[in-house]
Design a protein around this motif. Sequence first.
Motif, PDB file in Angstrom:
ATOM      1  N   MET A 168       0.836  -1.206   0.000  1.00  0.00           N
ATOM      2  CA  MET A 168       0.000   0.000   0.000  1.00  0.00           C
ATOM      3  C   MET A 168       0.870   1.255   0.000  1.00  0.00           C
ATOM      4  SD  MET A 168      -3.303  -0.791   2.464  1.00  0.00           S
ATOM      5  CE  MET A 168      -2.357  -1.374   3.872  1.00  0.00           C
ATOM      6  N   LYS A 169       0.310   2.310  -0.582  1.00  0.00           N
ATOM      7  CA  LYS A 169       0.955   3.616  -0.565  1.00  0.00           C
ATOM      8  C   LYS A 169       0.263   4.494   0.476  1.00  0.00           C
ATOM      9  CE  LYS A 169       0.308   3.920  -5.039  1.00  0.00           C
ATOM     10  NZ  LYS A 169       0.283   4.371  -6.449  1.00  0.00           N
ATOM     11  N   PHE A 170       0.952   5.558   0.882  1.00  0.00           N
ATOM     12  CA  PHE A 170       0.422   6.450   1.903  1.00  0.00           C
ATOM     13  C   PHE A 170       0.414   7.884   1.379  1.00  0.00           C
ATOM     14  CE2 PHE A 170       1.733   2.680   4.025  1.00  0.00           C
ATOM     15  CZ  PHE A 170       0.817   2.511   5.045  1.00  0.00           C
ATOM     16  N   SER A 171      -0.682   8.564   1.645  1.00  0.00           N
ATOM     17  CA  SER A 171      -0.827   9.923   1.134  1.00  0.00           C
ATOM     18  C   SER A 171      -1.091  10.910   2.254  1.00  0.00           C
ATOM     19  CB  SER A 171      -1.983   9.997   0.123  1.00  0.00           C
ATOM     20  OG  SER A 171      -3.241   9.824   0.770  1.00  0.00           O
ATOM     21  N   LEU A 172      -0.683  12.155   2.030  1.00  0.00           N
ATOM     22  CA  LEU A 172      -1.092  13.288   2.844  1.00  0.00           C
ATOM     23  C   LEU A 172      -2.250  13.952   2.119  1.00  0.00           C
ATOM     24  CD1 LEU A 172       2.197  15.095   3.955  1.00  0.00           C
ATOM     25  CD2 LEU A 172       0.520  13.989   5.447  1.00  0.00           C
ATOM     26  N   GLY A 173      -3.431  13.906   2.709  1.00  0.00           N
ATOM     27  CA  GLY A 173      -4.574  14.549   2.088  1.00  0.00           C
ATOM     28  C   GLY A 173      -4.419  16.056   2.070  1.00  0.00           C
ATOM     29  N   PRO A 174      -5.304  16.770   1.389  1.00  0.00           N
ATOM     30  CA  PRO A 174      -5.222  18.232   1.373  1.00  0.00           C
ATOM     31  C   PRO A 174      -5.434  18.798   2.778  1.00  0.00           C
ATOM     32  CG  PRO A 174      -7.324  17.488   0.482  1.00  0.00           C
ATOM     33  CD  PRO A 174      -6.482  16.258   0.646  1.00  0.00           C
ATOM     34  N   LEU A 175      -4.778  19.895   3.081  1.00  0.00           N
ATOM     35  CA  LEU A 175      -4.947  20.571   4.364  1.00  0.00           C
ATOM     36  C   LEU A 175      -6.361  21.136   4.440  1.00  0.00           C
ATOM     37  CD1 LEU A 175      -3.776  21.747   6.996  1.00  0.00           C
ATOM     38  CD2 LEU A 175      -3.030  23.728   5.636  1.00  0.00           C
ATOM     39  N   LEU A 176      -7.125  20.717   5.434  1.00  0.00           N
ATOM     40  CA  LEU A 176      -8.520  21.136   5.547  1.00  0.00           C
ATOM     41  C   LEU A 176      -8.697  22.399   6.375  1.00  0.00           C
ATOM     42  CD1 LEU A 176     -10.217  17.643   6.093  1.00  0.00           C
ATOM     43  CD2 LEU A 176      -9.823  18.886   3.947  1.00  0.00           C
ATOM     44  N   TYR A 177      -7.648  22.836   7.074  1.00  0.00           N
ATOM     45  CA  TYR A 177      -7.760  23.973   7.983  1.00  0.00           C
ATOM     46  C   TYR A 177      -7.048  25.200   7.413  1.00  0.00           C
ATOM     47  CZ  TYR A 177      -8.976  19.962  10.789  1.00  0.00           C
ATOM     48  OH  TYR A 177      -9.556  18.803  11.224  1.00  0.00           O
ATOM     49  N   PHE A 178      -7.328  26.344   8.014  1.00  0.00           N
ATOM     50  CA  PHE A 178      -6.718  27.595   7.561  1.00  0.00           C
ATOM     51  C   PHE A 178      -5.548  27.923   8.468  1.00  0.00           C
ATOM     52  CE2 PHE A 178      -7.320  32.404   6.796  1.00  0.00           C
ATOM     53  CZ  PHE A 178      -6.452  32.363   5.718  1.00  0.00           C
ATOM     54  N   TRP A 179      -4.364  27.727   7.960  1.00  0.00           N
ATOM     55  CA  TRP A 179      -3.139  28.023   8.692  1.00  0.00           C
ATOM     56  C   TRP A 179      -2.463  29.250   8.075  1.00  0.00           C
ATOM     57  CZ3 TRP A 179      -0.359  22.557   8.856  1.00  0.00           C
ATOM     58  CH2 TRP A 179      -1.114  21.690   9.641  1.00  0.00           C
ATOM     59  N   PRO A 180      -1.630  29.946   8.844  1.00  0.00           N
ATOM     60  CA  PRO A 180      -0.824  31.029   8.252  1.00  0.00           C
ATOM     61  C   PRO A 180       0.062  30.472   7.136  1.00  0.00           C
ATOM     62  CG  PRO A 180      -0.765  31.132  10.649  1.00  0.00           C
ATOM     63  CD  PRO A 180      -1.427  29.832  10.303  1.00  0.00           C
ATOM     64  N   LYS A 181       0.359  31.306   6.172  1.00  0.00           N
ATOM     65  CA  LYS A 181       1.143  30.869   5.016  1.00  0.00           C
ATOM     66  C   LYS A 181       2.490  30.285   5.435  1.00  0.00           C
ATOM     67  CE  LYS A 181       3.028  32.500   0.609  1.00  0.00           C
ATOM     68  NZ  LYS A 181       3.230  33.660  -0.292  1.00  0.00           N
TER      69      LYS A 181
END
Length: 293
Positions: free
Chosen positions: A1-14
């Motif tokens: 299996m491969k592992f992914s980082l999903g899209p960031l769902l929260y609003f963080w500073p740039k």
Amino acid sequence: MKFSLGPLLYFWPKTDIEAFYHAATDSDADIVYLGETVCGKRRTMKPADWLLLARELAAAGKNVVLSTQALLEAPSEINVMKKYIANGEFSIEANDVSAICLAHQQNVPFVVGPAVNCYNAQTLQLFVKQGMVRWCMPVELSRDWLSHTLNDCTAMGIRQQFETEVFSYGFLPLAYSARCFTARAEGRVKDDCQTCCIHYPQGLAANSQENQRLFTLNGIQTQSGYCYNLINDLASMKGLVDVVRISPLADDTLATLSAFKQAESTGTTSPVTDHIHCNGYWHRLAGLDTQTI
């Protein structure tokens, strides 16, 4: 299996976003999703900024996917989606059917994200014809449902034409609304929200009168109150799941991803974060429940 980082769902500073993805270049992630998927008012990261990160991650050997917004409410948000699709370098994650249609028109390969209501093999067959290369199933569905659906795909002769991904860690994105619940919690109207969601880098807890955490408010997105965690269910994914998705939460996200990868290779698990965890949906239970092995 491969592992992914999903899209960031929260609003963080740039600066925090850039630091997180710079660190991700040396992480165990095979696939990294980039882009704003929740709210078009979160504009500190422009499409050009996401593309710079995408190229940096791709140079480090990561498979990069640009994720589109799930609920489009303005022409400006449609224009951003079009820029992602026409980027010329990376595939996209379509979180809205309009993104699927545009990607198909431009022959851009796409991942169908969990925000798209795709519940059967017939729909998957349609998306495969349009250019789908991977499908992340809706978060409320179970292992049994996935197994039955993939068996149907085998019978239809399309099973080997796409990968299957499962959201396996993080607060589950359950629903989207035209209202902003975070702004309302602060007594603000949506048009003058002042992007107050930046004050809640892991969302805002919403508790019951009995003080049980039922939901997590994240702007216009309602998430689960408990953190979904399938680290003890990796063995049951064998033969069904190609990609295990970890949703970014905080500084310990990359360590969590490494723990998942180690658990998959050795069969042993280690504690991941101090959140209250659940895995009910995977076992056809109530979402708040936990099925122990």
